[in-house]
Design a protein around this motif. Structure first.
Motif, PDB file in Angstrom:
ATOM      1  N   GLU A   2      -1.105  -8.638  -3.814  1.00  0.00           N
ATOM      2  CA  GLU A   2      -1.288  -7.647  -2.750  1.00  0.00           C
ATOM      3  C   GLU A   2      -0.082  -7.628  -1.822  1.00  0.00           C
ATOM      4  OE1 GLU A   2      -6.159  -7.750  -2.583  1.00  0.00           O
ATOM      5  OE2 GLU A   2      -5.010  -8.793  -1.055  1.00  0.00           O
ATOM      6  N   ALA A   3       0.439  -8.828  -1.524  1.00  0.00           N
ATOM      7  CA  ALA A   3       1.636  -8.899  -0.690  1.00  0.00           C
ATOM      8  C   ALA A   3       2.789  -8.182  -1.382  1.00  0.00           C
ATOM      9  CB  ALA A   3       1.991 -10.363  -0.411  1.00  0.00           C
ATOM     10  N   ALA A   4       2.871  -8.334  -2.703  1.00  0.00           N
ATOM     11  CA  ALA A   4       3.934  -7.673  -3.451  1.00  0.00           C
ATOM     12  C   ALA A   4       3.763  -6.156  -3.399  1.00  0.00           C
ATOM     13  CB  ALA A   4       3.932  -8.161  -4.898  1.00  0.00           C
ATOM     14  N   ARG A   5       2.506  -5.703  -3.416  1.00  0.00           N
ATOM     15  CA  ARG A   5       2.278  -4.260  -3.305  1.00  0.00           C
ATOM     16  C   ARG A   5       2.716  -3.760  -1.942  1.00  0.00           C
ATOM     17  NH1 ARG A   5      -3.714  -2.723  -4.568  1.00  0.00           N
ATOM     18  NH2 ARG A   5      -3.084  -0.665  -3.854  1.00  0.00           N
ATOM     19  N   MET A   6       2.390  -4.551  -0.897  1.00  0.00           N
ATOM     20  CA  MET A   6       2.799  -4.163   0.457  1.00  0.00           C
ATOM     21  C   MET A   6       4.323  -4.142   0.549  1.00  0.00           C
ATOM     22  SD  MET A   6      -0.193  -3.969   2.210  1.00  0.00           S
ATOM     23  CE  MET A   6       0.460  -3.792   3.847  1.00  0.00           C
ATOM     24  N   ASP A   7       4.972  -5.072  -0.160  1.00  0.00           N
ATOM     25  CA  ASP A   7       6.436  -5.130  -0.141  1.00  0.00           C
ATOM     26  C   ASP A   7       7.047  -3.953  -0.891  1.00  0.00           C
ATOM     27  OD1 ASP A   7       7.016  -7.228   1.461  1.00  0.00           O
ATOM     28  OD2 ASP A   7       7.330  -8.694  -0.122  1.00  0.00           O
ATOM     29  N   GLY A   8       6.241  -3.274  -1.692  1.00  0.00           N
ATOM     30  CA  GLY A   8       6.740  -2.083  -2.358  1.00  0.00           C
ATOM     31  C   GLY A   8       6.964  -2.219  -3.850  1.00  0.00           C
ATOM     32  N   MET A   9       6.380  -3.241  -4.477  1.00  0.00           N
ATOM     33  CA  MET A   9       6.540  -3.371  -5.922  1.00  0.00           C
ATOM     34  C   MET A   9       5.496  -2.518  -6.648  1.00  0.00           C
ATOM     35  SD  MET A   9       7.236  -7.326  -6.787  1.00  0.00           S
ATOM     36  CE  MET A   9       8.097  -8.382  -5.630  1.00  0.00           C
ATOM     37  N   GLY A  10       5.909  -1.988  -7.802  1.00  0.00           N
ATOM     38  CA  GLY A  10       4.957  -1.285  -8.654  1.00  0.00           C
ATOM     39  C   GLY A  10       4.242  -2.283  -9.542  1.00  0.00           C
ATOM     40  N   PHE A  11       3.226  -1.801 -10.268  1.00  0.00           N
ATOM     41  CA  PHE A  11       2.430  -2.726 -11.072  1.00  0.00           C
ATOM     42  C   PHE A  11       3.267  -3.461 -12.105  1.00  0.00           C
ATOM     43  CE2 PHE A  11      -1.023   0.143  -9.691  1.00  0.00           C
ATOM     44  CZ  PHE A  11      -1.730  -0.817  -9.010  1.00  0.00           C
TER      45      PHE A  11
ATOM     46  N   ILE B  23      -1.862   7.467  10.618  1.00  0.00           N
ATOM     47  CA  ILE B  23      -0.899   6.550  11.221  1.00  0.00           C
ATOM     48  C   ILE B  23       0.268   7.398  11.696  1.00  0.00           C
ATOM     49  CG2 ILE B  23       0.626   4.568  10.864  1.00  0.00           C
ATOM     50  CD1 ILE B  23      -1.253   3.607   8.679  1.00  0.00           C
ATOM     51  N   GLY B  24       0.525   7.356  13.005  1.00  0.00           N
ATOM     52  CA  GLY B  24       1.607   8.167  13.566  1.00  0.00           C
ATOM     53  C   GLY B  24       1.413   9.644  13.293  1.00  0.00           C
ATOM     54  N   GLY B  25       0.151  10.077  13.269  1.00  0.00           N
ATOM     55  CA  GLY B  25      -0.106  11.501  13.127  1.00  0.00           C
ATOM     56  C   GLY B  25      -0.141  11.998  11.691  1.00  0.00           C
ATOM     57  N   THR B  26       0.126  11.117  10.719  1.00  0.00           N
ATOM     58  CA  THR B  26       0.108  11.548   9.326  1.00  0.00           C
ATOM     59  C   THR B  26      -1.116  10.975   8.630  1.00  0.00           C
ATOM     60  OG1 THR B  26       2.486  11.165   9.433  1.00  0.00           O
ATOM     61  CG2 THR B  26       1.575  11.750   7.274  1.00  0.00           C
ATOM     62  N   ARG B  27      -1.764  11.795   7.795  1.00  0.00           N
ATOM     63  CA  ARG B  27      -2.919  11.303   7.060  1.00  0.00           C
ATOM     64  C   ARG B  27      -2.432  10.373   5.954  1.00  0.00           C
ATOM     65  NH1 ARG B  27      -6.290  12.662   2.716  1.00  0.00           N
ATOM     66  NH2 ARG B  27      -8.526  12.377   3.128  1.00  0.00           N
ATOM     67  N   MET B  28      -2.982   9.144   5.919  1.00  0.00           N
ATOM     68  CA  MET B  28      -2.455   8.118   5.031  1.00  0.00           C
ATOM     69  C   MET B  28      -3.434   7.715   3.934  1.00  0.00           C
ATOM     70  SD  MET B  28       0.624   7.195   5.820  1.00  0.00           S
ATOM     71  CE  MET B  28       1.832   7.236   7.141  1.00  0.00           C
ATOM     72  N   ASN B  29      -4.581   8.368   3.845  1.00  0.00           N
ATOM     73  CA  ASN B  29      -5.613   7.944   2.885  1.00  0.00           C
ATOM     74  C   ASN B  29      -5.074   7.659   1.487  1.00  0.00           C
ATOM     75  OD1 ASN B  29      -7.101   8.903   5.087  1.00  0.00           O
ATOM     76  ND2 ASN B  29      -8.877   9.224   3.772  1.00  0.00           N
ATOM     77  N   ASP B  30      -4.212   8.560   1.006  1.00  0.00           N
ATOM     78  CA  ASP B  30      -3.767   8.429  -0.381  1.00  0.00           C
ATOM     79  C   ASP B  30      -2.304   8.020  -0.492  1.00  0.00           C
ATOM     80  OD1 ASP B  30      -6.344   9.359  -1.234  1.00  0.00           O
ATOM     81  OD2 ASP B  30      -5.688  11.344  -0.544  1.00  0.00           O
ATOM     82  N   VAL B  31      -1.747   7.494   0.600  1.00  0.00           N
ATOM     83  CA  VAL B  31      -0.344   7.085   0.578  1.00  0.00           C
ATOM     84  C   VAL B  31      -0.249   5.644   0.091  1.00  0.00           C
ATOM     85  CG1 VAL B  31       1.694   6.712   2.024  1.00  0.00           C
ATOM     86  CG2 VAL B  31       0.229   8.699   2.421  1.00  0.00           C
ATOM     87  N   ASP B  32       0.766   5.347  -0.679  1.00  0.00           N
ATOM     88  CA  ASP B  32       1.000   4.004  -1.204  1.00  0.00           C
ATOM     89  C   ASP B  32       1.180   3.008  -0.047  1.00  0.00           C
ATOM     90  OD1 ASP B  32       1.169   3.095  -3.904  1.00  0.00           O
ATOM     91  OD2 ASP B  32       3.142   2.294  -3.375  1.00  0.00           O
ATOM     92  N   PRO B  33       0.678   1.771  -0.212  1.00  0.00           N
ATOM     93  CA  PRO B  33       0.786   0.796   0.880  1.00  0.00           C
ATOM     94  C   PRO B  33       2.206   0.674   1.442  1.00  0.00           C
ATOM     95  CG  PRO B  33      -0.501  -0.137  -0.922  1.00  0.00           C
ATOM     96  CD  PRO B  33      -0.050   1.224  -1.371  1.00  0.00           C
ATOM     97  N   LYS B  34       3.199   0.697   0.560  1.00  0.00           N
ATOM     98  CA  LYS B  34       4.565   0.451   1.033  1.00  0.00           C
ATOM     99  C   LYS B  34       5.093   1.599   1.885  1.00  0.00           C
ATOM    100  CE  LYS B  34       7.409   2.324  -2.712  1.00  0.00           C
ATOM    101  NZ  LYS B  34       6.427   3.074  -3.523  1.00  0.00           N
ATOM    102  N   ASP B  35       4.493   2.781   1.744  1.00  0.00           N
ATOM    103  CA  ASP B  35       4.986   3.943   2.477  1.00  0.00           C
ATOM    104  C   ASP B  35       4.186   4.234   3.746  1.00  0.00           C
ATOM    105  OD1 ASP B  35       6.909   4.387   0.505  1.00  0.00           O
ATOM    106  OD2 ASP B  35       5.439   5.417  -0.759  1.00  0.00           O
TER     107      ASP B  35
ATOM    108  N   MET C  14      12.389  -9.632   0.270  1.00  0.00           N
ATOM    109  CA  MET C  14      11.872  -8.851  -0.861  1.00  0.00           C
ATOM    110  C   MET C  14      11.688  -7.367  -0.547  1.00  0.00           C
ATOM    111  SD  MET C  14      11.044  -8.710  -3.968  1.00  0.00           S
ATOM    112  CE  MET C  14      10.970 -10.419  -4.523  1.00  0.00           C
ATOM    113  N   ALA C  15      10.988  -7.083   0.558  1.00  0.00           N
ATOM    114  CA  ALA C  15      10.697  -5.679   0.866  1.00  0.00           C
ATOM    115  C   ALA C  15      11.988  -4.891   1.083  1.00  0.00           C
ATOM    116  CB  ALA C  15       9.812  -5.587   2.107  1.00  0.00           C
ATOM    117  N   LEU C  16      12.961  -5.530   1.747  1.00  0.00           N
ATOM    118  CA  LEU C  16      14.223  -4.838   2.023  1.00  0.00           C
ATOM    119  C   LEU C  16      14.982  -4.581   0.724  1.00  0.00           C
ATOM    120  CD1 LEU C  16      15.407  -6.751   5.215  1.00  0.00           C
ATOM    121  CD2 LEU C  16      14.086  -4.644   5.042  1.00  0.00           C
ATOM    122  N   LYS C  17      14.963  -5.582  -0.169  1.00  0.00           N
ATOM    123  CA  LYS C  17      15.641  -5.407  -1.456  1.00  0.00           C
ATOM    124  C   LYS C  17      15.039  -4.236  -2.210  1.00  0.00           C
ATOM    125  CE  LYS C  17      17.193 -10.111  -2.417  1.00  0.00           C
ATOM    126  NZ  LYS C  17      16.748 -11.373  -3.031  1.00  0.00           N
ATOM    127  N   LEU C  18      13.698  -4.151  -2.171  1.00  0.00           N
ATOM    128  CA  LEU C  18      13.028  -3.076  -2.899  1.00  0.00           C
ATOM    129  C   LEU C  18      13.318  -1.718  -2.266  1.00  0.00           C
ATOM    130  CD1 LEU C  18       9.672  -4.905  -3.555  1.00  0.00           C
ATOM    131  CD2 LEU C  18      11.292  -4.181  -5.289  1.00  0.00           C
TER     132      LEU C  18
END
Lengths: 274, 360
Positions: free
Chosen positions: A169-178, B62-74, B98-102
């Motif tokens: 889940e943390a990886a998903r939050m970080d932006g990884m795909g499946f 979130i911030g005025g945008t509907r997020m129901n179907d938005v990917d967690p990272k976005d 990690m997140a920054l690299k992605l």
């Protein structure tokens, strides 16, 4: 827990170890005997005279044994790699991606593996003949993979189930795909499971007989168990050759098992306790 | 800095409703705590904001945008998990980066941002270690760092301190508070620990059985609990509850008749029965002498427990039982006769059937 040594338990363990190893020990002893020693009555327990002649003979008289071992190695390795790749992906999808009816699918996979391989032989032979897969490594690798994939899926799926889901889940939050989560998080964390499963599949494939016998009809393509079983000549049963060849065929497995034994135990007992 | 709006959000698993009609606007920069017993739906709510759980009903903005179907990272959210959820095979640096690299942030900027975050959290010396070589507190700091480094609009915390021992928990709680003061980002924090909730929150949402029981500042939920559940959940030790019946003369009496109140501090309307709530810290106990209160009773100390600074006394008033919190020095002990006093303004009255607090 008692601190008192449990002699009964130890005795039981030693007994079961001796019983399961006796055939192998006997095999090794036989390979070190002369022909007269093998047929001697009362039976010889320890080789007398002790001889390495059988090993020398087998390498000089039947060099194809090395070819059999090589064939077995290629097929077993190929089957292991393919089974782990597909089994890993399938197992991950089934155990972790929240698939509907994943349980039903798992049972279905298990049910398929319940067919005795022999019942598949005629149709498999015909299909492989039509596809030109007889006497090819690819053919036997495909056949063995089909045979052992259900086991691989089950083993790996249950291993994945032991990983804490929060990491993914943390990886998903970080932006990884499946696929990326599977590749760079799940596989590195599951390698004891992969090693244990892979080793078992390798041994299964190494030892598999009926499919290897039927799908590899040329002598040069035979695997070790099939090749060795065909040693018996027209007039005599060459026990010394068979036992020696079998010992040689066991050695690679023993070496691999010894190298990975820690992972096997870790992988097999994963999730059994905290 | 972003406002998060939960517009009548609900989550059901088949016929089971885990969260019902969650309706709340989380203000910019607010530290909101979701508090409740396990299974109350607080974690599910947080995971719906994170995008780890789908939303069955309602809209998440979130911030005025509907997020129901938005990917967690976005969604512009970052989450800190209870069991840290670090990548065990990667170094602290790689965990945080990690997140920054992605996101394909340039390497030099990653170095800089991770470096600064590590400094903020005192992790600079550990950047090249693997999580296994860190203590629990350090691991949780890495998990927090991993969230900070992304400069998210909203921080989500899922019981981040539950895995730490008591001493460390207090220390990390203070660190979190300082961090929030410094970063000022909107935060949603899930916990079952009321001390964490009281100390950290700008506002507390108390949930029970998938429903919001009360939303309010720590002061409000303590002083003016909306119902019996909130009253019993907030405060430690828990509030004393007594069933009161109205007799023909208009007095309110406990079932066994040992406590009598000439009147209630609120208007009970036509009710003949109510529940009375008294916090243990609001019972004034005097050994022997006559206390100055609106309502005085004689009681016997059935049990005394010394906690250190405080002591807890189990009091018997006739057949009624009350728990009182008193100072830890020279307190009455088991077997003592004492006088107790209640203050009308500190009493809570609840409807006997619905549990809703009665107010004037």
């Amino acid at each position: 827990m008692t601190k008192r040594p449990r002699f009964g338990l130890y005795a039981l363990v030693i007994l079961s170890v001796v019983i399961s190893f006796l055939p192998i020990i006997w095999l090794v002893l036989t390979s070190l005997k002369t022909t007269e020693g093998i047929y001697a009555w009362p039976p010889q327990y320890l080789p007398d005279p002790f001889t390495l002649k059988n090993y020398i003979n087998i390498f000089t008289n039947s060099p194809e044994l090395l070819l059999y071992v090589l064939n077995s190695f290629i097929v077993a390795l190929g089957c292991t790699v393919v089974a782990l790749s597909f089994g890993g992906m399938a197992g991950y999808a089934l155990s972790r991606l929240g698939m509907r009816r994943a349980g039903v699918l798992m049972v279905f996979i298990l049910a398929v593996s319940m067919f005795p391989p022999v019942s598949l032989l005629p149709s498999l032979f015909q299909t492989f003949l039509n596809l030109g897969l007889l006497n090819t490594y690819t053919g036997l690798i495909i056949a063995h993979t089909g045979l052992f994939l259900p086991f691989t899926v089950w083993m790996l799926a249950s291993y994945f189930a032991t990983l804490p889901p929060e990491i993914e889940e943390a990886a998903r939050m970080d932006g990884m795909g499946f696929f990326r989560i599977f590749w760079s998080i799940v596989i590195p964390l599951s390698w004891p499971g992969f090693v244990a499963t892979g080793l078992i599949v390798f041994i299964f494939s190494w030892n598999e007989f009926p499919l290897a016998l039927v799908l590899m009809t040329q002598n040069a393509m035979r695997t070790a168990p099939v090749g060795i079983s065909l040693y018996p000549g027209e007039y005599a049963f060459p026990w010394e050759t068979i036992s020696t060849a079998t010992v040689i065929a066991i050695v690679p497995i023993l070496i691999i098992t010894a190298i990975f034994q820690k992972q096997i135990v870790g992988g097999l007992t994963a999730g059994a306790g905290k | 800095m972003t406002e998060v709006k939960l517009d009548r959000i609900g989550k059901s698993y088949g016929s089971v409703e885990a969260v019902q009609q969650f309706d709340l606007t989380i203000r910019e920069g607010e530290f909101l705590v979701l508090l409740g017993p396990s299974g109350c739906g607080k974690s599910t709510t947080l995971r719906m904001i994170a995008g780890l759980e789908s939303i069955t009903k309602g809209d998440l903005m979130i911030g005025g945008t509907r997020m129901n179907d938005v990917d967690p990272k976005d969604r512009g959210v970052a989450m800190v998990f209870q069991n840290y959820a670090l990548y065990p095979h990667k170094t602290v640096f790689d965990n945080m980066a990690m997140a920054l690299k992605l996101q394909k942030v340039p390497a030099a900027e990653i170095q800089d941002r991770v470096g600064r975050t590590a400094e903020l959290l005192g992790l600079t010396d550990y950047l090249h270690r693997k999580p296994a070589a860190l203590s629990g507190g350090q691991r949780q700091r890495v998990a927090i760092g991993r969230a900070i480094v992304r400069t998210p609009d909203v921080f989500l915390f899922d019981e981040p301190l539950s895995n730490l021992d008591a001493k460390l928990r207090v220390k990390m709680r203070m660190e979190l508070q300082e961090l929030h003061d410094r970063l000022g980002a909107t935060s949603v924090y899930v916990t079952h620990d009321q001390v964490e909730a009281m100390t950290l929150a700008d506002r507390i949402v108390i949930m029970n059985g998938g429903v919001v029981a009360q939303v309010g500042t720590p002061r409000e939920v303590y002083d003016r609990p909306a119902d019996e559940f909130v009253a019993g959940f907030i405060g430690s030790p828990a509030m004393n509850f007594l069933d009161l019946m109205r007799d023909d003369t208009g007095r309110w009496i406990t079932e066994c008749g040992s406590l009598v109140l000439p009147s209630l501090p609120v208007d009970a309307g036509a009710r003949r029965q109510v529940r009375l709530g008294v916090r243990p810290e609001h019972i004034a106990v005097t050994a022997g002498g006559q206390p100055q209160g609106d309502l005085d009773y004689q009681a016997e100390v059935l049990l005394d427990e010394l906690l250190g600074a405080d002591a807890l006394l189990s009091l018997g008033v006739g057949k009624a039982r009350l728990l009182a919190r008193v100072g830890g020095t020279d307190h009455p002990v088991q077997g003592d006769r004492v006088a107790i006093a209640l203050t009308a303004a500190q009493l809570h009255v609840f409807d006997a059937d619905t549990g809703v607090a009665l107010r004037d």
